[in-house]
Write an enzyme that holds these catalytic residues in place. Structure first.
Site, PDB file in Angstrom:
ATOM      1  N   ASP A  83      45.990   9.562  24.975  1.00 21.24           N
ATOM      2  CA  ASP A  83      46.740   9.214  25.911  1.00 21.24           C
ATOM      3  C   ASP A  83      48.039   7.686  25.811  1.00 21.24           C
ATOM      4  O   ASP A  83      47.344   7.245  25.900  1.00 21.24           O
ATOM      5  CB  ASP A  83      46.278   9.336  27.485  1.00 21.24           C
ATOM      6  CG  ASP A  83      46.725   9.714  28.400  1.00 21.24           C
ATOM      7  OD1 ASP A  83      47.916   9.948  28.574  1.00 21.24           O
ATOM      8  OD2 ASP A  83      46.064   8.971  29.207  1.00 21.24           O
ATOM      9  N   GLU A 142      57.102  11.508  25.647  1.00 20.38           N
ATOM     10  CA  GLU A 142      57.612  11.524  27.174  1.00 20.38           C
ATOM     11  C   GLU A 142      59.372  11.247  27.085  1.00 20.38           C
ATOM     12  O   GLU A 142      59.886  10.708  26.512  1.00 20.38           O
ATOM     13  CB  GLU A 142      56.515  10.826  27.695  1.00 20.38           C
ATOM     14  CG  GLU A 142      56.860  10.319  29.645  1.00 20.38           C
ATOM     15  CD  GLU A 142      56.172   9.361  30.105  1.00 20.38           C
ATOM     16  OE1 GLU A 142      54.861   9.972  29.893  1.00 20.38           O
ATOM     17  OE2 GLU A 142      56.714   8.916  31.062  1.00 20.38           O
ATOM     18  N   HIS A 189      51.436   6.523  38.297  1.00 19.76           N
ATOM     19  CA  HIS A 189      49.782   7.106  38.045  1.00 19.76           C
ATOM     20  C   HIS A 189      49.330   5.709  39.039  1.00 19.76           C
ATOM     21  O   HIS A 189      49.145   4.956  40.170  1.00 19.76           O
ATOM     22  CB  HIS A 189      49.557   6.481  36.664  1.00 19.76           C
ATOM     23  CG  HIS A 189      50.192   6.563  35.716  1.00 19.76           C
ATOM     24  ND1 HIS A 189      50.758   6.128  34.726  1.00 19.76           N
ATOM     25  CD2 HIS A 189      49.633   7.870  34.721  1.00 19.76           C
ATOM     26  CE1 HIS A 189      51.286   7.135  32.993  1.00 19.76           C
ATOM     27  NE2 HIS A 189      50.251   8.054  33.539  1.00 19.76           N
ATOM     28  N   GLY A 190      47.784   6.282  38.934  1.00 18.71           N
ATOM     29  CA  GLY A 190      46.909   5.099  39.925  1.00 18.71           C
ATOM     30  C   GLY A 190      46.865   5.717  41.270  1.00 18.71           C
ATOM     31  O   GLY A 190      47.215   6.932  41.535  1.00 18.71           O
ATOM     32  N   HIS A 223      52.019  14.024  34.389  1.00 21.27           N
ATOM     33  CA  HIS A 223      51.203  12.997  34.791  1.00 21.27           C
ATOM     34  C   HIS A 223      50.910  12.662  35.825  1.00 21.27           C
ATOM     35  O   HIS A 223      51.301  13.411  36.543  1.00 21.27           O
ATOM     36  CB  HIS A 223      51.947  11.677  33.406  1.00 21.27           C
ATOM     37  CG  HIS A 223      51.486  12.084  32.409  1.00 21.27           C
ATOM     38  ND1 HIS A 223      50.797  10.905  31.736  1.00 21.27           N
ATOM     39  CD2 HIS A 223      51.580  12.921  31.148  1.00 21.27           C
ATOM     40  CE1 HIS A 223      50.763  11.447  30.441  1.00 21.27           C
ATOM     41  NE2 HIS A 223      51.370  12.134  29.977  1.00 21.27           N
ATOM     42  N   GLY A 224      50.070  11.688  36.361  1.00 22.87           N
ATOM     43  CA  GLY A 224      49.923  11.264  37.619  1.00 22.87           C
ATOM     44  C   GLY A 224      49.470  12.118  38.729  1.00 22.87           C
ATOM     45  O   GLY A 224      50.505  12.132  39.512  1.00 22.87           O
ATOM     46  N   SER A 225      49.020  12.822  38.411  1.00 25.10           N
ATOM     47  CA  SER A 225      48.410  14.125  38.942  1.00 25.10           C
ATOM     48  C   SER A 225      47.424  14.198  39.564  1.00 25.10           C
ATOM     49  O   SER A 225      46.995  15.280  40.125  1.00 25.10           O
ATOM     50  CB  SER A 225      48.772  15.539  38.253  1.00 25.10           C
ATOM     51  OG  SER A 225      50.133  15.508  37.455  1.00 25.10           O
ATOM     52  N   SER A 226      46.383  12.989  39.950  1.00 30.01           N
ATOM     53  CA  SER A 226      45.629  12.924  40.447  1.00 30.01           C
ATOM     54  C   SER A 226      45.849  13.801  42.363  1.00 30.01           C
ATOM     55  O   SER A 226      47.208  12.762  43.350  1.00 30.01           O
ATOM     56  CB  SER A 226      44.449  11.637  40.565  1.00 30.01           C
ATOM     57  OG  SER A 226      44.168  11.178  39.585  1.00 30.01           O
ATOM     58  N   ASP A 268      43.117  11.294  35.978  1.00 29.23           N
ATOM     59  CA  ASP A 268      42.026  10.187  35.985  1.00 29.23           C
ATOM     60  C   ASP A 268      41.913   9.677  37.745  1.00 29.23           C
ATOM     61  O   ASP A 268      40.587   9.418  37.665  1.00 29.23           O
ATOM     62  CB  ASP A 268      42.752   8.874  35.336  1.00 29.23           C
ATOM     63  CG  ASP A 268      42.027   7.605  34.873  1.00 29.23           C
ATOM     64  OD1 ASP A 268      40.827   7.764  34.831  1.00 29.23           O
ATOM     65  OD2 ASP A 268      42.595   6.916  33.727  1.00 29.23           O
TER      66      ASP A 268
HETATM   67  P1  13P Z   1      46.790   9.893  37.583  1.00 32.10           P
HETATM   68  O1  13P Z   1      46.397   8.215  38.105  1.00 32.10           O
HETATM   69  O2  13P Z   1      46.672  10.342  38.802  1.00 32.10           O
HETATM   70  O3  13P Z   1      44.742  10.649  37.800  1.00 32.10           O
HETATM   71  O4  13P Z   1      47.147  10.389  36.018  1.00 32.10           O
HETATM   72  C1  13P Z   1      46.910  10.374  35.125  1.00 32.10           C
HETATM   73  C2  13P Z   1      47.639   9.867  33.814  1.00 32.10           C
HETATM   74  O5  13P Z   1      48.575  10.817  34.217  1.00 32.10           O
HETATM   75  C3  13P Z   1      46.773   9.376  32.515  1.00 32.10           C
HETATM   76  O6  13P Z   1      47.644   9.929  31.838  1.00 32.10           O
HETATM   77  O1  G3H Z   2      47.425   6.984  32.203  1.00 30.22           O
HETATM   78  C1  G3H Z   2      47.098   6.188  32.904  1.00 30.22           C
HETATM   79  C2  G3H Z   2      45.527   6.743  32.251  1.00 30.22           C
HETATM   80  O2  G3H Z   2      44.344   6.600  33.653  1.00 30.22           O
HETATM   81  C3  G3H Z   2      44.670   5.643  32.115  1.00 30.22           C
HETATM   82  O3  G3H Z   2      44.385   4.276  32.278  1.00 30.22           O
HETATM   83  O4  G3H Z   2      45.163   3.349  30.762  1.00 30.22           O
HETATM   84  O5  G3H Z   2      43.950   2.141  32.299  1.00 30.22           O
HETATM   85  O6  G3H Z   2      42.704   3.550  31.086  1.00 30.22           O
HETATM   86  P1  G3H Z   2      44.126   3.044  31.436  1.00 30.22           P
HETATM   87 ZN    ZN Z   3      50.168   9.566  32.106  1.00 30.64          ZN
END
Ligand code: 13P
Ligand code: G3H
Ligand code: ZN
Length: 349
Positions: A83, A142, A189-190, A223-226, A268
């Protein structure tokens, strides 16, 4: 079953019209949670490790844990994915270790913070594609930049600052030959993505739909799909956590994306919340406990529940047995003979 090419996994998802969750891992319990969820729902799966995860766990541990997963669950196709690779060298080291897929995130410079110019992104991504495809390894690129910062990775700011330009997405896919393309449509993210339930002014599904129309064979990645569900936030806060009110990406928007070419969905944060909530609950309710198994077991179960739910919502459930994995060497032949080309390749300008 050996570790599988992510390209094959995504091609099959496109045929079946479903999406595949890509779940981040840093340790054994997270891998176990994903594999139990995959077995429970009969899902093919992508397990991914960030640079931070590879550093935290020492990537050889992660690799051997994935091999254990492949051995223990022979009926589940598993792709092992890097990733947010920040450079050619990071991707090369993942490939040499045995990852079957890498993300070259050339939207940011190698510092993981500064947005790149388009040409720089094309150049480094194309270099990774050439190296990876020769070895049968899948590449995700990306274009556009997500919001937020996770573990030092990200340009910061809101998700709307570097939304993907569809013209650039097409040129990028054509000039790099990536198998999968991550696009920026307003997410971050996050945990802190949106300050209320997102609508079209902040979550640009129309851009995603436009890109898919113009690149129908390129697998799109969100990405960022939580979804950052309120119930997971509540458990954390109920047991002493301090999360501020926040909204994630609604599952129905992801499902709309899946109808328009999204094949890989990165999750994530939801798992982090589930794990943290479960651990907090045990330690809050039973402060006398100190055996890590007393809190790691409920944490693993909480993550399994989230992952199984997402696998069902993304539609990958029930598809584990649809196909036999191709040898990575055969995938390499497919790249060499042109049968796996996604967008008409043009030579670099
Ligand atoms: P989240 O923070 O939304 O779970 O995104 C994770 C992600 O995009 C990891 O590459
Ligand atoms: O891209 C973001 C993922 O949530 C991974 O996060 O770099 O903290 O392991 P991390
Ligand atoms: Zn990501």
């Amino acid at each position: 079953m050996p570790l599988v090419s992510m390209r094959q996994l995504l091609d099959e998802a496109a045929k079946g019209g479903y999406g595949v969750g890509a779940f981040n891992v840093n340790n054994m319990e997270q891998i176990q949670a994903i594999m139990e969820a995959a077995q429970q729902t009969k899902s093919p799966v992508i397990i991914q490790a960030s640079r931070g995860a590879r550093q935290y766990a020492q990537d050889r541990y992660l690799y051997h844990l994935m091999l254990a997963a492949a051995e223990l669950y022979p009926e589940i196709p598993i792709a092992m994915h890097q990733d947010h690779g920040n450079s050619f060298e990071t991707c090369k080291s993942a490939i040499e270790l045995g990852f079957t897929s890498v993300m070259m995130d050339g939207s940011l410079k190698a510092d993981g913070k500064t947005p790149t110019e388009f040409e720089e992104n094309v150049e480094v991504t194309r270099r990774v594609v050439d190296f990876a495809h020769e070895r049968g390894v899948t590449v995700e690129g990306e274009i556009g930049v997500l919001g937020g910062i996770e573990d030092g990775h990200g340009a910061g700011g809101t998700g709307l600052e570097h939304v993907t330009d569809p013209d650039q997405a097409v040129e990028f896919a054509e000039r790099t030959g990536v198998d999968a393309l991550a696009i920026a449509i307003g997410t971050s993210h996050g945990a802190y993505k949106f300050s209320k339930k997102p609508d079209g002014s902040v979550l640009k599904m129309d851009i995603l739909i436009e890109i898919h129309k113009r690149l129908p064979k390129t697998h799109l990645v969100m990405h960022g799909s939580s979804s950052v569900p309120k119930d997971l936030q509540d458990v954390v806060n109920q047991y002493g956590g301090k999360l501020k009110e926040t909204w994630g990406v609604p599952v129905e928007e992801i499902q709309l994306g899946i109808q328009h070419g999204v094949r890989k969905i990165n999750v994530d944060t939801d798992n982090r919340l589930a794990i943290t909530g479960a651990i907090r609950k045990v330690l809050w309710e039973s402060p006398e406990k100190f055996d890590p198994r007393d809190y790691n077991k409920p944490a693993r179960e909480a993550m399994q529940k989230v992952v199984a739910t997402r696998m069902t919502q993304f539609g990958q459930a029930g598809h584990a047995g649809d196909y036999s994995p191709l040898a990575i060497a055969d995938i390499a032949k497919g790249y060499a003979d042109g049968s796996l080309v996604t967008a008409p390749l043009v030579s670099a300008k």
